[in-house]
Design an enzyme around this catalytic site. Structure first.
Site, PDB file in Angstrom:
ATOM      1  N   HIS A   7      45.274  49.441  41.927  1.00  0.00           N
ATOM      2  CA  HIS A   7      44.133  49.448  41.020  1.00  0.00           C
ATOM      3  C   HIS A   7      42.815  49.438  41.786  1.00  0.00           C
ATOM      4  O   HIS A   7      42.781  49.134  42.967  1.00  0.00           O
ATOM      5  CB  HIS A   7      44.175  48.267  40.033  1.00  0.00           C
ATOM      6  CG  HIS A   7      44.027  46.911  40.662  1.00  0.00           C
ATOM      7  ND1 HIS A   7      45.110  46.182  41.110  1.00  0.00           N
ATOM      8  CD2 HIS A   7      42.935  46.147  40.911  1.00  0.00           C
ATOM      9  CE1 HIS A   7      44.683  45.025  41.601  1.00  0.00           C
ATOM     10  NE2 HIS A   7      43.364  44.983  41.493  1.00  0.00           N
ATOM     11  N   GLU A  43      39.813  39.697  32.278  1.00  0.00           N
ATOM     12  CA  GLU A  43      40.036  41.051  32.768  1.00  0.00           C
ATOM     13  C   GLU A  43      40.773  41.924  31.765  1.00  0.00           C
ATOM     14  O   GLU A  43      41.469  41.429  30.886  1.00  0.00           O
ATOM     15  CB  GLU A  43      40.826  41.019  34.065  1.00  0.00           C
ATOM     16  CG  GLU A  43      42.235  40.517  33.901  1.00  0.00           C
ATOM     17  CD  GLU A  43      43.017  40.558  35.189  1.00  0.00           C
ATOM     18  OE1 GLU A  43      43.864  41.463  35.320  1.00  0.00           O
ATOM     19  OE2 GLU A  43      42.764  39.708  36.062  1.00  0.00           O
ATOM     20  N   GLN A  60      40.898  47.938  36.878  1.00  0.00           N
ATOM     21  CA  GLN A  60      40.864  46.526  36.493  1.00  0.00           C
ATOM     22  C   GLN A  60      39.403  46.165  36.270  1.00  0.00           C
ATOM     23  O   GLN A  60      38.614  46.160  37.215  1.00  0.00           O
ATOM     24  CB  GLN A  60      41.458  45.655  37.597  1.00  0.00           C
ATOM     25  CG  GLN A  60      41.429  44.170  37.287  1.00  0.00           C
ATOM     26  CD  GLN A  60      41.886  43.331  38.474  1.00  0.00           C
ATOM     27  OE1 GLN A  60      41.471  43.574  39.599  1.00  0.00           O
ATOM     28  NE2 GLN A  60      42.731  42.367  38.211  1.00  0.00           N
ATOM     29  N   HIS A  84      36.625  45.905  44.428  1.00  0.00           N
ATOM     30  CA  HIS A  84      37.695  45.947  45.427  1.00  0.00           C
ATOM     31  C   HIS A  84      38.668  47.085  45.136  1.00  0.00           C
ATOM     32  O   HIS A  84      38.664  47.653  44.050  1.00  0.00           O
ATOM     33  CB  HIS A  84      38.453  44.618  45.492  1.00  0.00           C
ATOM     34  CG  HIS A  84      39.241  44.291  44.273  1.00  0.00           C
ATOM     35  ND1 HIS A  84      38.706  43.653  43.167  1.00  0.00           N
ATOM     36  CD2 HIS A  84      40.551  44.511  43.957  1.00  0.00           C
ATOM     37  CE1 HIS A  84      39.636  43.489  42.255  1.00  0.00           C
ATOM     38  NE2 HIS A  84      40.777  44.014  42.697  1.00  0.00           N
ATOM     39  N   GLU A 134      42.809  44.297  48.379  1.00  0.00           N
ATOM     40  CA  GLU A 134      43.832  43.431  47.810  1.00  0.00           C
ATOM     41  C   GLU A 134      45.198  44.059  48.062  1.00  0.00           C
ATOM     42  O   GLU A 134      45.348  45.279  48.004  1.00  0.00           O
ATOM     43  CB  GLU A 134      43.599  43.292  46.302  1.00  0.00           C
ATOM     44  CG  GLU A 134      44.564  42.378  45.585  1.00  0.00           C
ATOM     45  CD  GLU A 134      44.249  42.248  44.096  1.00  0.00           C
ATOM     46  OE1 GLU A 134      44.982  41.492  43.429  1.00  0.00           O
ATOM     47  OE2 GLU A 134      43.304  42.895  43.600  1.00  0.00           O
TER      48      GLU A 134
END
Length: 174
Positions: A7, A43, A60, A84, A134
């Protein structure tokens, strides 16, 4: 081994308004919503497509629930935008150890629980050319948490008014 882009995390001040933009502009629909108290975010996961490894790719959208959350601090400093990128892996522990062995700082000693019951960790952006990265191991389909979408029309997973909603927070944590 990293297998896909899991994502792209996008920080926003107003989750409902941002979801509506992505719905109206691109036709993306909400796949999952939740509030992650540990990370201080509300989220929405918007599914983009299935991937060849049995996973999927998402956007996301992240709204802080607290001013002192990492996303809240990031928003205060940078405004809305890409926060991110997340890469999928079958083994977040092994991938983190491998990457740590190459000199990249891993931000969590042990992976934490992320969206939809996944296991996650982050890599320091200063070691990744300015990109907060991530690593994600998706939960097995039978282990994924349920959608906690608010049933009221126009509302996406809101857990009530909270600090940091719709306003800037303090400085960047990460």
């Amino acid at each position: 081994m990293l297998t896909r882009i899991d994502h792209i995390g996008i920080a926003c001040f107003d989750l409902d308004r941002t979801v509506e933009f992505y719905r109206a502009t691109y036709g993306f629909e909400v796949f999952h919503t939740e509030v992650n108290e540990e990370q201080g975010v509300r989220e929405a996961m918007l599914k983009i497509n299935e991937t060849s490894d049995g996973g999927a790719s998402y956007l996301q959208l992240l709204e802080p629930t607290r001013e002192d959350s990492a996303v809240g601090k990031w928003l205060a400093k940078n405004g809305e935008g890409v926060h991110h990128i997340a890469f999928g892996t079958a083994d977040v522990d092994g991938a983190a150890d491998d990457i740590r062995g190459k000199g990249v700082r891993v931000l969590y000693d042990e992976p934490r629980t992320g969206s939809m019951g996944s296991r996650i960790t982050f890599l320091h952006p200063k070691d990744c050319h300015g990109v907060l990265t991530e690593l994600v191991t998706s939960a097995a389909p039978h282990q994924r948490s349920t959608d906690r979408r608010d049933s009221r029309p126009g509302r996406v997973g809101r857990s009530g008014p909270g600090p940091g909603r719709g306003r800037a927070a303090s400085s960047l944590l990460i």
